[in-house]
Design a protein around this motif. Structure first.
Motif, short mmCIF file in Angstrom:
data_model
loop_
_atom_site.label_atom_id
_atom_site.label_comp_id
_atom_site.label_asym_id
_atom_site.label_seq_id
_atom_site.Cartn_x
_atom_site.Cartn_y
_atom_site.Cartn_z
N PHE A 191 -58.70 -48.25 50.79
CA PHE A 191 -56.84 -47.60 50.30
C PHE A 191 -57.09 -48.19 49.24
N SER A 192 -57.22 -47.55 47.70
CA SER A 192 -57.08 -48.16 46.68
C SER A 192 -55.96 -48.55 46.04
N LYS A 193 -55.70 -48.86 45.25
CA LYS A 193 -54.98 -50.06 44.25
C LYS A 193 -53.53 -48.72 44.57
N ALA A 194 -53.90 -47.71 43.91
CA ALA A 194 -52.24 -46.19 44.13
C ALA A 194 -52.54 -46.22 45.27
N ASP A 195 -53.35 -46.07 46.39
CA ASP A 195 -52.81 -46.15 47.26
C ASP A 195 -51.62 -47.13 47.95
N LEU A 196 -52.08 -48.23 47.58
CA LEU A 196 -51.60 -49.79 48.17
C LEU A 196 -50.02 -49.51 47.42
N LYS A 197 -49.67 -49.13 46.16
CA LYS A 197 -48.69 -48.61 45.32
C LYS A 197 -47.45 -48.10 46.14
N ARG A 198 -48.17 -47.03 47.06
CA ARG A 198 -47.54 -46.16 47.21
C ARG A 198 -46.92 -46.59 48.50
N PHE A 199 -47.57 -47.35 49.43
CA PHE A 199 -47.19 -47.29 50.71
C PHE A 199 -45.55 -48.73 50.41
N GLY A 200 -45.12 -49.48 49.20
CA GLY A 200 -43.64 -49.39 48.74
C GLY A 200 -44.13 -51.43 49.31
N ASP A 201 -43.24 -50.96 49.79
CA ASP A 201 -43.29 -52.94 50.83
C ASP A 201 -43.30 -51.90 52.42
N GLU A 202 -43.50 -51.12 52.75
CA GLU A 202 -43.99 -51.18 54.22
C GLU A 202 -45.54 -51.46 54.27
N THR A 203 -46.48 -51.72 55.40
CA THR A 203 -47.23 -52.20 55.51
C THR A 203 -48.20 -51.56 55.71
N PRO A 204 -49.24 -51.65 54.87
CA PRO A 204 -50.88 -49.96 55.61
C PRO A 204 -50.94 -50.18 56.66
N PRO A 205 -52.10 -49.75 57.19
CA PRO A 205 -52.71 -49.36 57.91
C PRO A 205 -53.63 -50.69 57.64
N SER A 206 -53.67 -51.36 58.86
CA SER A 206 -55.43 -52.68 58.94
C SER A 206 -56.56 -52.30 59.28
N GLY A 207 -57.65 -52.43 59.43
CA GLY A 207 -58.67 -52.98 59.38
C GLY A 207 -59.07 -51.37 59.25
N PRO A 208 -60.69 -51.40 59.59
CA PRO A 208 -61.39 -50.53 58.88
C PRO A 208 -60.86 -48.38 58.93
N ILE A 209 -60.71 -47.74 58.07
CA ILE A 209 -60.43 -46.15 57.76
C ILE A 209 -60.69 -45.65 57.74
N LEU A 210 -61.10 -44.26 58.32
CA LEU A 210 -62.10 -43.18 58.28
C LEU A 210 -61.17 -41.84 58.04
N ALA A 211 -61.81 -41.76 57.41
CA ALA A 211 -61.47 -39.94 56.60
C ALA A 211 -62.21 -38.97 57.62
N LEU A 212 -61.39 -38.38 58.09
CA LEU A 212 -61.66 -37.42 58.82
C LEU A 212 -61.95 -35.54 58.19
N VAL A 213 -62.39 -33.92 58.31
CA VAL A 213 -61.82 -32.90 57.98
C VAL A 213 -61.64 -32.72 58.63
N VAL A 214 -60.82 -31.43 58.33
CA VAL A 214 -60.67 -30.69 59.93
C VAL A 214 -60.70 -29.11 59.22
N GLU A 215 -60.48 -28.35 59.69
CA GLU A 215 -60.43 -27.08 59.37
C GLU A 215 -59.05 -26.61 58.46
N ASP A 216 -58.20 -26.93 58.43
CA ASP A 216 -57.41 -26.56 57.24
C ASP A 216 -55.75 -26.93 57.38
N LEU A 217 -55.19 -26.91 56.74
CA LEU A 217 -54.00 -27.77 56.75
C LEU A 217 -52.81 -27.41 57.70
N ALA A 218 -52.71 -26.42 58.76
CA ALA A 218 -52.19 -26.54 59.60
C ALA A 218 -52.98 -27.34 61.03
N GLU A 219 -54.72 -26.72 61.28
CA GLU A 219 -55.14 -28.08 61.88
C GLU A 219 -54.82 -29.12 61.15
N LYS A 220 -54.63 -29.88 60.40
CA LYS A 220 -54.57 -30.93 60.40
C LYS A 220 -52.82 -31.99 60.42
#
Length: 130
Positions: A41-70
């Protein structure tokens, strides 16, 4: 509970996968296109979480076929550690909290992401050998 080492083990077994570094993080590509990458997470990502605790541990991004699949993946896998953040709005990719995903689900998700960019002949040969 999976780790980036587990991700590496799985993706390097997928034909044509190359490991690279992009924006200072490990990225896995096939056919010259990224299909999985570390996504701290970037500083901007963390700021967007606000008071909510962001997911912890390593995070992986994966592509998907399209927005409907997402949307389908996020609905089907919300309890498995799959999520998104505003930075990914309008982009065909999901995030995975590795601490929350099982090995079987991770393997399936990595294969699906690989198939998005794998050359058709390579994909067909690999799927035929399973």
């Amino acid at each position: 509970m999976m780790s980036l080492g587990d991700v590496e083990r799985v993706v390097l077994a997928l034909p044509g996968t190359e490991e690279a570094t992009r924006y200072g993080t490990r990225t896995w590509k096939v056919g010259g296109k990224a299909y999985a990458w570390e996504r701290p997470f970037s500083k901007a990502d963390l700021k967007r979480f606000g008071d909510e605790t962001p997911p912890s541990g390593p995070i992986l991004a994966l592509v998907v076929e399209d927005l409907a699949e997402k949307e389908a993946v996020l609905q089907a896998r919300a309890g498995d550690g799959f999520f998104t953040i505003p930075h990914f709005d309008g982009y065909a990719a999901v995030l995975v909290q590795l601490d929350e995903v099982s090995e079987a689900v991770l393997k399936e998700a990595l294969l699906d992401a690989w198939l998005v960019h794998a050359p058709a002949d390579v994909a067909k040969a690999h799927l035929g050998n399973r």
